[in-house]
Design a protein around this motif. Structure first.
Motif, PDB file in Angstrom:
ATOM      1  N   UNK A 267       0.833  -1.207   0.000  1.00  0.00           N
ATOM      2  CA  UNK A 267       0.000   0.000   0.000  1.00  0.00           C
ATOM      3  C   UNK A 267       0.868   1.257   0.000  1.00  0.00           C
ATOM      4  N   UNK A 268       1.908   1.240   0.811  1.00  0.00           N
ATOM      5  CA  UNK A 268       2.826   2.386   0.867  1.00  0.00           C
ATOM      6  C   UNK A 268       3.475   2.616  -0.498  1.00  0.00           C
ATOM      7  N   UNK A 269       3.970   1.553  -1.117  1.00  0.00           N
ATOM      8  CA  UNK A 269       4.642   1.672  -2.412  1.00  0.00           C
ATOM      9  C   UNK A 269       3.680   2.213  -3.466  1.00  0.00           C
ATOM     10  N   UNK A 270       2.450   1.721  -3.463  1.00  0.00           N
ATOM     11  CA  UNK A 270       1.460   2.197  -4.424  1.00  0.00           C
ATOM     12  C   UNK A 270       1.197   3.694  -4.231  1.00  0.00           C
ATOM     13  N   UNK A 271       1.052   4.117  -2.989  1.00  0.00           N
ATOM     14  CA  UNK A 271       0.802   5.536  -2.724  1.00  0.00           C
ATOM     15  C   UNK A 271       2.022   6.379  -3.084  1.00  0.00           C
ATOM     16  N   UNK A 272       3.201   5.893  -2.741  1.00  0.00           N
ATOM     17  CA  UNK A 272       4.433   6.610  -3.085  1.00  0.00           C
ATOM     18  C   UNK A 272       4.528   6.811  -4.593  1.00  0.00           C
ATOM     19  N   UNK A 273       4.278   5.744  -5.351  1.00  0.00           N
ATOM     20  CA  UNK A 273       4.373   5.834  -6.807  1.00  0.00           C
ATOM     21  C   UNK A 273       3.297   6.756  -7.375  1.00  0.00           C
ATOM     22  N   UNK A 274       2.146   6.828  -6.716  1.00  0.00           N
ATOM     23  CA  UNK A 274       1.097   7.738  -7.148  1.00  0.00           C
ATOM     24  C   UNK A 274       1.578   9.183  -7.029  1.00  0.00           C
ATOM     25  N   UNK A 275       2.245   9.480  -5.920  1.00  0.00           N
ATOM     26  CA  UNK A 275       2.735  10.835  -5.688  1.00  0.00           C
ATOM     27  C   UNK A 275       3.961  11.160  -6.525  1.00  0.00           C
ATOM     28  N   UNK A 276       4.889  10.218  -6.624  1.00  0.00           N
ATOM     29  CA  UNK A 276       6.173  10.494  -7.267  1.00  0.00           C
ATOM     30  C   UNK A 276       6.242  10.067  -8.722  1.00  0.00           C
ATOM     31  N   UNK A 277       5.252   9.316  -9.168  1.00  0.00           N
ATOM     32  CA  UNK A 277       5.287   8.799 -10.531  1.00  0.00           C
ATOM     33  C   UNK A 277       6.010   7.463 -10.557  1.00  0.00           C
ATOM     34  N   UNK A 278       6.010   6.840 -11.727  1.00  0.00           N
ATOM     35  CA  UNK A 278       6.629   5.526 -11.824  1.00  0.00           C
ATOM     36  C   UNK A 278       8.131   5.604 -11.536  1.00  0.00           C
ATOM     37  N   UNK A 279       8.687   4.526 -11.015  1.00  0.00           N
ATOM     38  CA  UNK A 279      10.121   4.503 -10.709  1.00  0.00           C
ATOM     39  C   UNK A 279      10.947   4.762 -11.970  1.00  0.00           C
ATOM     40  N   UNK A 280      12.074   5.384 -11.783  1.00  0.00           N
ATOM     41  CA  UNK A 280      12.950   5.702 -12.904  1.00  0.00           C
ATOM     42  C   UNK A 280      14.392   5.544 -12.458  1.00  0.00           C
TER      43      UNK A 280
END
Length: 108
Positions: free
Chosen positions: A68-81
């Motif tokens: 859940x944390x990772x999903x929310x983080x990626x929502x805020x920061x965008x996909x990993x790069x």
């Protein structure tokens, strides 16, 4: 209570005292300021080590919350790069791809 700082003396080996003196001269700051900076940096390092341990414990012991944390983080920061920030381009080598990248970064 006075606004004047109180001071004390600590015992260190002659070698450490000499090292502190050399470093303080190189840095252009007092020995006291150098030691105070070093202690603050060490304290910061310990705090981040505790944070990293707590993160790892959450990943290991509560994978659902971690996801859940990772999903929310990626929502805020965008996909990993793996791109490097523009101001660091040419100064750092880009990170290498890990064969089986971190689980939260895999798609599918």
């Amino acid at each position: 209570m006075s606004s004047e700082q109180r001071h004390t003396t600590i015992r260190v080996s002659v070698e450490i005292r000499d090292l502190i003196a050399r470093l303080s001269e190189q840095e252009g700051k007092s020995m006291t300021a150098l030691v105070e900076d070093a202690v603050r940096e060490h304290r910061k390092k310990l705090r981040w080590q505790r944070v990293a341990a707590q993160i790892e414990r959450t990943r290991r012991e509560d994978p659902e919350s971690w996801a859940e944390y990772v999903a929310e983080r990626d929502l805020w920061l965008g996909p990993p790069s793996n791109r490097i920030a523009p101001e660091w381009e040419g100064l750092l080598d880009p990170p290498e791809e890990l064969p089986d990248g971190p689980k939260e970064r895999n798609e599918g």
